[in-house]
Scaffold this motif. Sequence first.
Motif, short mmCIF file in Angstrom:
data_model
loop_
_atom_site.label_atom_id
_atom_site.label_comp_id
_atom_site.label_asym_id
_atom_site.label_seq_id
_atom_site.Cartn_x
_atom_site.Cartn_y
_atom_site.Cartn_z
N GLN A 207 28.03 -17.23 -14.82
CA GLN A 207 27.16 -18.34 -14.41
C GLN A 207 25.71 -18.07 -14.79
OE1 GLN A 207 28.27 -18.62 -10.28
NE2 GLN A 207 29.71 -20.28 -10.69
N LEU A 208 25.34 -16.79 -14.72
CA LEU A 208 23.98 -16.41 -15.16
C LEU A 208 23.87 -16.55 -16.68
CD1 LEU A 208 21.16 -15.17 -14.71
CD2 LEU A 208 22.22 -12.92 -14.80
N MET A 209 24.93 -16.14 -17.36
CA MET A 209 24.93 -16.25 -18.82
C MET A 209 24.80 -17.71 -19.24
SD MET A 209 27.81 -15.07 -21.52
CE MET A 209 27.63 -13.36 -21.80
N ARG A 210 25.37 -18.59 -18.44
CA ARG A 210 25.28 -20.03 -18.77
C ARG A 210 23.83 -20.52 -18.75
NH1 ARG A 210 28.51 -24.84 -16.57
NH2 ARG A 210 26.89 -25.73 -17.89
N LEU A 211 23.02 -19.94 -17.88
CA LEU A 211 21.61 -20.33 -17.82
C LEU A 211 20.96 -20.10 -19.20
CD1 LEU A 211 19.31 -21.09 -15.58
CD2 LEU A 211 18.58 -18.76 -16.02
N LEU A 212 21.32 -18.98 -19.82
CA LEU A 212 20.76 -18.65 -21.13
C LEU A 212 21.43 -19.47 -22.23
CD1 LEU A 212 20.47 -14.75 -20.94
CD2 LEU A 212 19.08 -16.47 -19.85
N LEU A 213 22.76 -19.62 -22.12
CA LEU A 213 23.48 -20.37 -23.15
C LEU A 213 23.05 -21.83 -23.18
CD1 LEU A 213 27.06 -18.86 -22.69
CD2 LEU A 213 25.57 -18.55 -24.66
N ASP A 214 22.85 -22.41 -22.02
CA ASP A 214 22.40 -23.81 -21.94
C ASP A 214 21.13 -24.01 -22.76
OD1 ASP A 214 24.38 -24.74 -20.33
OD2 ASP A 214 23.09 -25.30 -18.64
N ARG A 215 20.21 -23.09 -22.61
CA ARG A 215 18.93 -23.21 -23.31
C ARG A 215 19.07 -22.93 -24.80
NH1 ARG A 215 18.72 -23.15 -18.54
NH2 ARG A 215 16.97 -23.83 -17.27
N ALA A 216 19.95 -21.99 -25.10
CA ALA A 216 20.10 -21.61 -26.52
C ALA A 216 20.88 -22.64 -27.32
CB ALA A 216 20.81 -20.26 -26.60
N LEU A 217 21.78 -23.36 -26.65
CA LEU A 217 22.67 -24.26 -27.39
C LEU A 217 22.15 -25.68 -27.51
CD1 LEU A 217 26.08 -22.89 -26.09
CD2 LEU A 217 25.19 -22.72 -28.40
N GLN A 218 20.95 -25.94 -27.04
CA GLN A 218 20.37 -27.27 -27.25
C GLN A 218 19.85 -27.34 -28.70
OE1 GLN A 218 16.65 -27.94 -25.05
NE2 GLN A 218 16.62 -25.75 -24.61
N PRO A 219 19.51 -28.54 -29.20
CA PRO A 219 19.01 -28.62 -30.57
C PRO A 219 17.85 -27.65 -30.82
CG PRO A 219 19.38 -30.81 -29.71
CD PRO A 219 19.62 -29.87 -28.58
N ILE A 220 17.77 -27.16 -32.07
CA ILE A 220 16.84 -26.07 -32.40
C ILE A 220 15.39 -26.40 -32.03
CG2 ILE A 220 15.97 -24.59 -34.28
CD1 ILE A 220 18.93 -24.19 -33.78
N ASN A 221 14.99 -27.66 -32.28
CA ASN A 221 13.57 -27.98 -32.04
C ASN A 221 13.28 -28.40 -30.60
OD1 ASN A 221 14.94 -30.33 -32.17
ND2 ASN A 221 13.48 -31.40 -33.48
N GLU A 222 14.27 -28.27 -29.73
CA GLU A 222 14.03 -28.61 -28.32
C GLU A 222 13.93 -27.35 -27.48
OE1 GLU A 222 16.78 -31.54 -26.87
OE2 GLU A 222 16.31 -32.90 -28.53
N PHE A 223 13.06 -27.39 -26.50
CA PHE A 223 12.82 -26.21 -25.67
C PHE A 223 12.90 -26.56 -24.19
CE2 PHE A 223 11.15 -24.97 -29.72
CZ PHE A 223 11.39 -23.61 -29.81
N ASN A 224 13.88 -27.39 -23.84
CA ASN A 224 14.05 -27.73 -22.43
C ASN A 224 14.44 -26.49 -21.64
OD1 ASN A 224 13.69 -30.63 -22.58
ND2 ASN A 224 15.57 -30.60 -23.79
N GLY A 225 13.88 -26.38 -20.45
CA GLY A 225 14.25 -25.27 -19.58
C GLY A 225 13.52 -23.97 -19.86
#
Lengths: 650, 189
Positions: A207-225
């Motif tokens: 679940q902690l890893m998901r916090l990082l994966l969520d941010r990493a797997l969004q489109p490259i030019n987006e920096f949500n979170g």
Amino acid sequence: MKIENTQEKLHKVFLHPKNRHFSISRKQQFFITTTYLVLILLATACIQLTDSLSIKTFALGLYFPGSGFLYWTGYGNPDQTLFFLLALFTAFSFILSLIFWLATGNVFLPFLIWFGTAVSSGFYSYLHSSSEKTLFWQSAELYVLAFCLFSLLILYVVFKVLQFSQLRKRKKFHNLTTELPKKFTLSSVSEETINSLKDELSLDDLQLMRLLLDRALQPINEFNGFEWNDQFQSGAVRYQLNFMSYALSIAQSVHLPAFKGYLSEAQNNLILKQQDYRIWSYWKYENLWGNFKFGSDPIPRENIMYTGFVAAQISFFEANGNSNRFSNPHGFTCSDNSGNSYSYSLPEIIELLKTQYKSSKYGLLACEPNWIYPLCNFITASAIRTYDTTNRTHHWEEIKAGFKHRLETEFIRPDGMIIPFRSRFLGFAAPQIGGAIMQSFPCLFLNMILPEIAERQWQLFRHELKSKNLKRTCWPIDVGNYKFSRASSYTATAAAAVEFGDQDLANELMHLLDDECPKHVCQSVFHRDRSSLWAHSLELMARSGRKDAFKKLATIKAENKSDPYIKRLSYPDVLVAKAIHENNILSMVLYPGKKPGLYSVTIGNLNPNRSYRAFIKTKQTLHADDRGDATLNIPIYDRTEVHITPEDKY
Amino acid sequence: MVCCILLSLLIGSFLWIFKFIGNTKLQADQKPLEWRLFSVEPISLNSLEEKQFSVRARLKSFSYAANGLNIMLKTEHNCWVHLTVTILVFSSALLLQISVSDWRWLVLAISIVWIAEAINTALEYLCDVVSPDLNSGIKAAKDIAAGAVLISAICAASLGLLTFFPYIESSIQNFANADFFICKAFQKN
């Protein structure tokens, strides 16, 4: 646990004999002090030889920032207080500008304030030279000169006292080493504890890893979170990207070597995000006001806080057997808003770093212009070493001796404490700020390049910790977002403790973290109150790391390129807690990410057109296609173990 | 004083740098760690009903509105024209000293154009998200919205003319009369 013999331990524990003398930095300190004394001498000569009030005032302004205004603080002057306050304010501005220099590499501002106010005070005197003599403080130069010399003397005495106490501490520490090995049981973790550590990630870890994966797997030019603070210091987004990637790399290395899929894509995205101009645009300012050079290319000159850290990101990524696209020509391209593109490949970056290390007077490179941080250099050197291991090159061997010698003699104090940072220009080092994290965290990356020194430094840190309250040694500011919290100190020290097999300390720190920063699970993703994204990345490092995990990543080449692996599965429907290929068996442990159901998992690198058996709850047969891929539909309701073996094995 | 100016410049440069650093923020999200890639859980109606009045939340809604206007002003070139015309209308109204009752018409005229433009811009953004590629239906929707802006602009122009006309007329008359008296005065001399 194997107990090393005392002689071996003594060899490791003793500090380098030459680190009692900071040869290069001492020379630089001497040069700077002499220059200042010459400046004072010239200013005094000017004051004595000239009758011009404006030149006298200007010369007085050279003694220290704002001192020129003191000429106008005579008893008869109605603006006496104003000028005194002006002098104080200039001195305060100068201190601020030094902090700003440290934070952004702006070497220009302190000089501007010092000389600018000297010139302006001289100019003021030029405009009011016909004023009555009672307005001036006639003996200002005498008092200012006395103040400067007295301050220098005090600083010298403080410096000597500190040095003496450090040497005494060093001697005490060396005396203690004779009582080894009882006093210094390095790894407090027992054999049973090691065995009890599962080789799979827990649901909490996932679940902690998901916090990082969520941010990493969004489109490259987006920096949500992501946490957008300044882009110069430790809260910069580039560090969040770096450490998220390092954490995912170490999780892949330890628990998921046979899983590429979205884990590989996430690390790939985090590297690509580093190419975004918003991430590295800070450099054009630092390059201008720190190096006095135009140009925004962040790669060729020092700036290892970007170059070295990104190189480490790519090296760890490639060391885990992921794509080597960044090693291809023009693999890493930074484009700015003016249409300029700067293309490099990982080998080119490594070569550039090596060349700079070879020619560096201090043996280590500056991050901010003129500021040398050992931690940044450890990370950069770990990138070089990991690259060498993956590609069978010898760059690290070429620079190792110089790096080690300068580290021991310039960046480790006589009492064994690692210096947080040193000014290349002034030669002076910063005092010990930042608490435990500044001693513990560097050991993590030092273990990848110079394990024997890392082990000694860890022992020293543990020895220091014995007499102190653990919580109090941790700095109450989260360096990831500058908010009041000990989260980053706890997690960084815990990550280092895990690397040294010091599981007891890691557990204690994680308990403190749980107490201070309670966790929340929101939409099956874990986050903590008052903890930065950077600290969350380090927490994943601490949770998924193992003894010498980083060291192994840097020194042992992964030979799993031809092994079967999980190639594709949907995120976040399926979470992978373990994926290892051993003895011709691909074992994996899967959890449902959102809801239980039937999910398809594609396995790659199987032998083409060969049949395999999958052991889930019931046996399944799967056939690899021409490319060696096979897709398996797996019912995942809870923790699900899957084992895949070639059919002819049975 | 030279030194004060220099110090002000120094402080100014500090403040500018800090302001610059502040401007590098891309996201104004207050709690970035609560951001999720997939927001799968719908908001329950109960939670909406249970929402309590909060001054902070009301103030925040103003900031959203201001942000919307800011985006509109930065991205829509038509808005720059509207803004110029708005300033011209207000300046003229002040110059001609129009009555309070006529001010109402002007405020209404200006407002309808801005409201129509804002709705048109919002619709364009929405359409671009819904269908980034060319789509005849989306094109029609956008064109109709642009038509609405045109109608509001014509309406506003008419209202403006009707409001200003009596004042402009009387001003011209006053001007002509003044000219007439000046000419007479010259003739006498």
